[in-house]
Design a protein around this motif. Structure first.
Motif, short mmCIF file in Angstrom:
data_model
loop_
_atom_site.label_atom_id
_atom_site.label_comp_id
_atom_site.label_asym_id
_atom_site.label_seq_id
_atom_site.Cartn_x
_atom_site.Cartn_y
_atom_site.Cartn_z
N THR A 97 -41.24 27.46 -22.38
CA THR A 97 -41.40 27.84 -20.76
C THR A 97 -41.26 28.41 -19.91
OG1 THR A 97 -39.77 26.16 -21.66
CG2 THR A 97 -40.65 24.92 -20.42
N TYR A 122 -30.89 26.41 -13.14
CA TYR A 122 -31.42 26.87 -14.59
C TYR A 122 -31.47 28.53 -14.03
CZ TYR A 122 -34.02 28.49 -18.81
OH TYR A 122 -34.82 29.10 -19.19
N ASN A 172 -30.46 21.51 -15.09
CA ASN A 172 -29.62 21.74 -15.87
C ASN A 172 -28.98 22.80 -14.87
OD1 ASN A 172 -27.60 23.67 -18.21
ND2 ASN A 172 -29.83 24.79 -18.78
N ASP A 200 -39.64 20.62 -15.05
CA ASP A 200 -39.27 21.30 -16.14
C ASP A 200 -38.37 19.62 -17.31
OD1 ASP A 200 -37.34 21.95 -17.98
OD2 ASP A 200 -37.39 24.58 -17.04
N SER A 231 -37.95 24.04 -28.09
CA SER A 231 -36.79 24.76 -28.22
C SER A 231 -35.51 23.78 -27.50
CB SER A 231 -36.39 26.06 -26.79
OG SER A 231 -36.70 25.85 -25.73
N LYS A 232 -35.74 22.70 -27.27
CA LYS A 232 -34.43 21.64 -26.67
C LYS A 232 -35.18 20.38 -27.16
CE LYS A 232 -32.24 25.01 -23.84
NZ LYS A 232 -33.20 26.01 -23.76
C1 LIG Z 1 -34.16 24.02 -17.77
C2 LIG Z 1 -34.47 24.84 -18.67
N1 LIG Z 1 -36.14 25.42 -19.23
C3 LIG Z 1 -36.34 25.87 -19.56
C4 LIG Z 1 -35.28 27.32 -20.75
C5 LIG Z 1 -36.02 27.88 -21.87
O1 LIG Z 1 -36.87 27.27 -22.88
P1 LIG Z 1 -37.63 28.18 -24.01
O2 LIG Z 1 -37.06 28.29 -24.62
O3 LIG Z 1 -39.03 27.21 -23.69
O4 LIG Z 1 -38.29 29.34 -22.83
C6 LIG Z 1 -34.18 26.29 -20.48
C7 LIG Z 1 -33.19 27.28 -22.01
O5 LIG Z 1 -31.69 27.04 -21.75
C8 LIG Z 1 -33.98 25.78 -19.77
O6 LIG Z 1 -32.26 25.51 -19.37
#
Ligand SMILES: Cc1ncc(COP(=O)(O)O)c(C=O)c1O
Length: 390
Positions: A97, A122, A172, A200, A231-232
């Motif tokens: 992301t 974040y 987050n 996001d 990733s999530k």
């Molecule tokens: C809100 C948010 N967006 C994006 C990411 C990162 O995602 P990626 O691993 O796809 O870069 C995180 C990681 O903790 C996150 O908390």
């Protein structure tokens, strides 16, 4: 000889130093900050994951700026399962992301242009913005029996240089979704001023009440970029598979897709084995999300059980995600509190200021921590806060 944008303050903060010293001394501690799902004891179908990476089709190179069609169709299928109509043609695959953010920032912003970001949120945004020469302007989220966007402050933060509004849905670490009324208001503000919404949604599937929150991926009310990834969603951060969906008014969308295509074609960064495995990796999400939600719910219930037995600490409402925010008496900085908690009780938490909480009095803990450690860590943390403040 270096670009000014790289003039970051590289000295570790006091908490990182304290953690490094704690580790170097070989002292054990309970880590209530873990967010790497591959280190939390979840069960993955390892054989199926590795098998999916062994596809003979990966021996051929088929460059496509958007990414392989089979993978994009699987991502469109993910949205179809959520009853959102997204075309594979409106999707770009990226390696994270973070990379999707950089494509969007590069598409929207000239150096010095501004993007609005929620606060708290974040912490990676500052670096992403620095690297792309974008200035971030924060709009506050307010807490009043739940989190809300402060629209008055958001509108006041808009300047002639503003190009878009970032929404983390759910956010987050506050764990709240943008509500229907808020989405409508964002659409009306952004379409009236020709701003983009950048949503996001990496935690979209992790609603505590099991509900299916609406995605921005099919939003037509304003120019919209929606970011998510495995990733999530599937707990596979090591696979580096993410995406960006473009939606909004037709003519704007056509133009945005054409410009993004040039950026994506310049990098062609997603690799063939992982792209070919995306349909299988997406399937992995069902088992993974079930385990995460069960752990998050059990940890929250345990937290509430322990909070009921004391008076110094409370927790903020959580709708989704992997974190809990603890409210503690604000008589010293969150960082001092976190350092002392580590030194005296061997428990690591994030201070609220790490996420941009405007005032002292917030500690953030992960709900992904295995249950036994979580129970012990919370018990130590509550004992410590009571000793310090009562
Ligand atoms: C809100 C948010 N967006 C994006 C990411 C990162 O995602 P990626 O691993 O796809 O870069 C995180 C990681 O903790 C996150 O908390």
């Amino acid at each position: 000889m270096f670009a000014k944008r790289t003039n970051w303050n590289m000295t570790p903060n006091r908490l990182s130093e304290a953690l490094a010293a704690h580790r170097a001394a070989g002292k054990p501690f309970i880590d209530l900050t873990v967010s790497n799902p591959t280190e939390c004891g979840f069960e993955y179908d390892g054989a199926a994951i590795l098998d999916a990476l062994r596809n003979p089709a990966a021996l051929a190179y088929e460059p496509n700026p958007r990414g392989l069609e089979s993978a994009r169709r699987a991502v469109a299928g993910y949205y179809a399962d959520r009853e959102e109509t997204v075309s594979a043609e409106d999707i770009f695959l990226t390696t994270s992301t973070s990379e999707a953010y950089s494509y969007v920032f590069r598409t929207l912003c000239d150096p010095g242009d501004e993007l609005l970001i929620p606060s708290p949120s974040y912490p990676l945004f500052d670096f992403l913005a620095d690297i792309q020469d974008v200035s971030l302007v924060r709009y506050p989220l307010l807490y009043d029996h739940g989190w809300l966007i402060d629209f008055h402050a958001l509108e006041q933060a808009i300047t002639p240089r503003t190009r878009g509004v970032i929404v983390v849905h759910p956010n987050n670490p506050t764990g709240h979704f943008a509500k229907h009324g808020e989405i409508a208001k964002l659409n009306s503000i952004c379409s009236a001023r020709e701003l983009a919404i950048i949503a996001d949604e990496v935690f979209l599937d992790f609603a505590l009440d099991g509900s299916r929150a609406a995605s921005f991926a099919a939003n037509r009310g304003a120019a919209t970029f929606t970011l998510s990834g495995l990733s999530k969603i599937s707990g596979l951060p090591q696979m580096k598979a993410a995406w960006l969906v473009v939606s909004g008014p037709q003519q704007w969308k056509r133009e945005a897709l054409a410009r993004l295509e040039v950026i994506a074609d310049t990098y062609l960064s997603a690799n063939a084995p992982v792209q070919l495995a995306i349909p299988r990796f997406l399937e992995e999400r069902h088992g993974f999300q079930k385990q995460v939600m069960s752990r998050v719910r059990r940890n929250l219930a345990e937290l509430d059980r322990q909070l009921a037995g004391q008076k110094a600490v409370s927790r903020l409402k959580v709708e989704a995600g992997w974190c809990a925010v603890l409210r503690v008496p604000a008589t010293r900085s969150d960082e001092d509190l976190a350092i002392e908690l580590l030194a005296v009780h061997g428990v690591s938490v994030h201070p609220g200021h790490f996420y941009g909480f405007p005032a002292a009095g917030n500690l953030v803990g992960s709900l992904l921590v295995p249950e036994m450690q979580f129970r012990r860590g919370i018990s130590e943390a509550l004992m410590f806060v009571e000793q310090v403040f009562l």
